[in-house]
Design a protein around this motif. Structure first.
Motif, mmCIF file in Angstrom:
data_model
loop_
_atom_site.group_PDB
_atom_site.id
_atom_site.type_symbol
_atom_site.label_atom_id
_atom_site.label_comp_id
_atom_site.label_asym_id
_atom_site.label_seq_id
_atom_site.Cartn_x
_atom_site.Cartn_y
_atom_site.Cartn_z
ATOM 1 N N ARG A 128 0.840 -1.194 0.000
ATOM 2 C CA ARG A 128 0.000 0.000 0.000
ATOM 3 C C ARG A 128 0.882 1.253 0.000
ATOM 4 N N SER A 129 0.484 2.236 -0.782
ATOM 5 C CA SER A 129 1.277 3.469 -0.860
ATOM 6 C C SER A 129 1.291 4.215 0.467
ATOM 7 N N GLU A 130 0.247 4.013 1.295
ATOM 8 C CA GLU A 130 0.195 4.724 2.573
ATOM 9 C C GLU A 130 1.339 4.343 3.510
ATOM 10 N N PHE A 131 1.985 3.231 3.256
ATOM 11 C CA PHE A 131 3.164 2.851 4.032
ATOM 12 C C PHE A 131 4.310 3.833 3.787
ATOM 13 N N GLU A 132 4.488 4.258 2.538
ATOM 14 C CA GLU A 132 5.642 5.080 2.172
ATOM 15 C C GLU A 132 5.344 6.568 2.169
ATOM 16 N N PHE A 133 4.195 6.949 1.593
ATOM 17 C CA PHE A 133 3.951 8.351 1.279
ATOM 18 C C PHE A 133 2.692 8.876 1.962
ATOM 19 N N HIS A 134 2.677 10.191 2.190
ATOM 20 C CA HIS A 134 1.439 10.887 2.443
ATOM 21 C C HIS A 134 0.752 11.121 1.099
ATOM 22 N N ARG A 135 -0.489 11.618 1.179
ATOM 23 C CA ARG A 135 -1.158 11.958 -0.075
ATOM 24 C C ARG A 135 -0.417 13.090 -0.771
ATOM 25 N N GLU A 136 0.079 14.037 0.028
ATOM 26 C CA GLU A 136 0.919 15.096 -0.533
ATOM 27 C C GLU A 136 2.375 14.651 -0.448
ATOM 28 N N VAL A 137 3.056 14.639 -1.582
ATOM 29 C CA VAL A 137 4.427 14.150 -1.667
ATOM 30 C C VAL A 137 5.343 15.316 -2.036
ATOM 31 N N PHE A 138 6.451 15.454 -1.308
ATOM 32 C CA PHE A 138 7.366 16.561 -1.542
ATOM 33 C C PHE A 138 8.510 16.119 -2.443
ATOM 34 N N ARG A 139 8.844 16.998 -3.361
ATOM 35 C CA ARG A 139 9.925 16.783 -4.303
ATOM 36 C C ARG A 139 10.868 17.986 -4.248
#
Length: 469
Positions: free
Chosen positions: A350-361
């Motif tokens: 699941r993406s929620e393991f790694e990232f928030h909904r807002e991802v910083f670059r």
């Protein structure tokens, strides 16, 4: 000279969903408007220090660099670990690098994710430790315990060598409840804070003596240092071959020159939601509320509301955390088990393991607003002067609509200047780029459509942030 060495690693498990593996707690403003990393640096303001050295991993490098830049610090060093090898090798990298620059500073080793309420007391204790470090002692700061804590290791003090300065008699592991109470009652034990102070050369001497294998691997890794923008990369193969060990086991438990100085300055490692509840201001019913919260008959509860109104009625001893993409509800006594939830998310990919909904670059951020089987909608923010990589996608097309600011768009063989309410379409397979040439943030809506919408469907051709291999 004092060189702050800040350990900024972390897995983001204990405070999920506030923290994630790609955005752990040291980068989150948990106890103030600043992130915990920023607070770690700011509390050193009354000390005479050089620009800090941060040890962090590849995934967090741009977040760390941006947060330091926002403090007005432009000469910090960020050493990137190819893999995690614990604290003994990490500190060795910083020490070796300082010595290679013909300097022998006093290293003040700190974690990036600790809360210290009384910064003035902390700085005075650090100041008092300088003579000991100059004498060749390896100083650790022992937290004066407030209760019989079973979640920390302890340091037992030995003979007094100065005012509130003691030889270290022994380090001990996390105790059971009975033993912890005995430690507390004795008055001889302190919590192990994981903060240290010593000259770079003394640390290296002790490492050579007790763990020559770690020293050799780190020396080899730093022998092929590669500057990259604001970052310092080390030899990946050499560092991967380095043994994994903590400074406690590798050096501090073996040296004859370990000294402990008591620290009573409102310290917490904010190691979970119970600890976060304790360090936050509470109302008369023992509640700590962060954000927009309304409650009735609620007691001893932590609520983190995020961007939504959260209401509670007739509950007590709970932890309630609301983020853009996840909600956690836990009994306060069970919130350490949130790591089991994180393990399930990781197993399920699941993406929620790694990232928030807002991802910083490094160029800004994107927020995933909506998605379906063959589409995804994002709000993209590009910092002034920043540019995304020149890239192409095999499986998705993109439609960009500018909401505010100015966009310079490369779309195939055309360069287009777009302003508010204007748009462009990027077909599958077309090389494109997005840049903000203006002086205000660029906001746009991106609509993706196609058979595969994953972030790994990016072929980069040029990138000013070093992401083209």
């Amino acid at each position: 000279m004092i060189l702050p060495v800040i350990m900024a690693g972390g897995s983001g498990t204990r405070l999920w969903p506030l923290s994630r593996s790609k955005y752990p707690k040291q980068f989150i403003p948990l106890t103030s408007e600043n992130s915990m990393l920023q607070e770690t640096i700011l509390r050193l303001s009354s000390l005479k220090t050089s620009a800090p050295t941060l040890i962090c991993n590849e995934d967090h490098r741009f977040i760390a660099a941006e947060q330091i830049r926002k403090l007005g610090i432009n000469d910090a060093s960020l050493i990137l670990e190819p893999v995690g090898r614990n604290t003994a090798p990490a500190i060795a990298l910083a020490a070796i690098r300082a010595l290679k620059a013909n300097q022998d500073p006093i290293l003040l080793v700190l974690a990036a994710d600790h809360e210290i309420k009384q910064a003035d007391v902390f700085c005075q204790v650090v100041q008092n430790a300088i003579p000991l470090a100059n004498e060749g002692k390896l100083v650790t700061f022992g937290i004066v315990p407030t209760h019989a804590e079973t979640g920390y290791g302890y340091i037992c003090r030995g003979d007094e060598i100065g005012a509130e300065q003691f030889k270290v008699q022994k380090f001990v592991e996390k105790p059971d409840a009975t033993t912890a109470q005995e430690y507390l009652d004795s008055g001889l034990y302190y919590w192990n804070s994981g903060m240290f102070m010593f000259k770079a050369s003394r640390y290296i001497d002790e490492l050579k003596l007790h763990r020559p294998d770690i020293y050799a691997a780190c020396e080899l890794a730093m022998g092929e240092e590669h500057p990259d923008l604001d970052f310092v990369r080390v030899n990946e193969d050499a560092f991967k071959a380095c043994p994994d060990d903590s400074i406690d086991y590798a050096v501090m438990e073996k040296t004859q020159d370990a000294v402990v100085i008591p620290l009573d300055a409102g310290w917490s490692d904010v190691g979970g939601f119970a600890a976060l509840h304790d360090v936050k201001e509470q109302d008369a019913d023992g509640n700590a509320f962060i954000g927009d919260v309304k409650s009735v008959d609620t007691k001893n509860t932590l609520v983190v509301a995020g961007e939504k109104l959260v209401t509670t009625v007739g509950v007590e001893d709970l932890v309630i955390v609301n983020t853009k993409d996840a909600v956690l509800v836990s009994h306060k006594d069970e919130c350490q088990k949130v790591k089991q939830i994180v393990a399930q998310l990781k197993a399920d990919e699941r993406s929620e393991f790694e990232f928030h909904r807002e991802v910083f670059r490094p160029w800004g951020s994107y927020d995933s607003l909506d998605n379906g089987e063959r589409y995804q909608v994002k709000r993209i923010t590009v910092k002034p002067g920043a540019k995304l990589s020149v890239q192409m996608h095999h499986h998705r097309a993109e439609h960009w609509i500018v909401v505010s600011g100015t966009a310079m768009v490369t779309n195939g063989d055309k360069d287009i200047l777009l302003t508010e309410n204007q748009s462009t379409y990027i077909p599958v397979g077309v090389i494109h780029a997005l840049e903000n040439p203006g002086k205000v943030p660029l906001e746009l809506i991106e609509v993706q459509s196609g058979s595969y919408l994953g972030e790994d469907d990016i072929v980069r051709f040029e990138d000013r942030y070093g992401r083209v291999k």
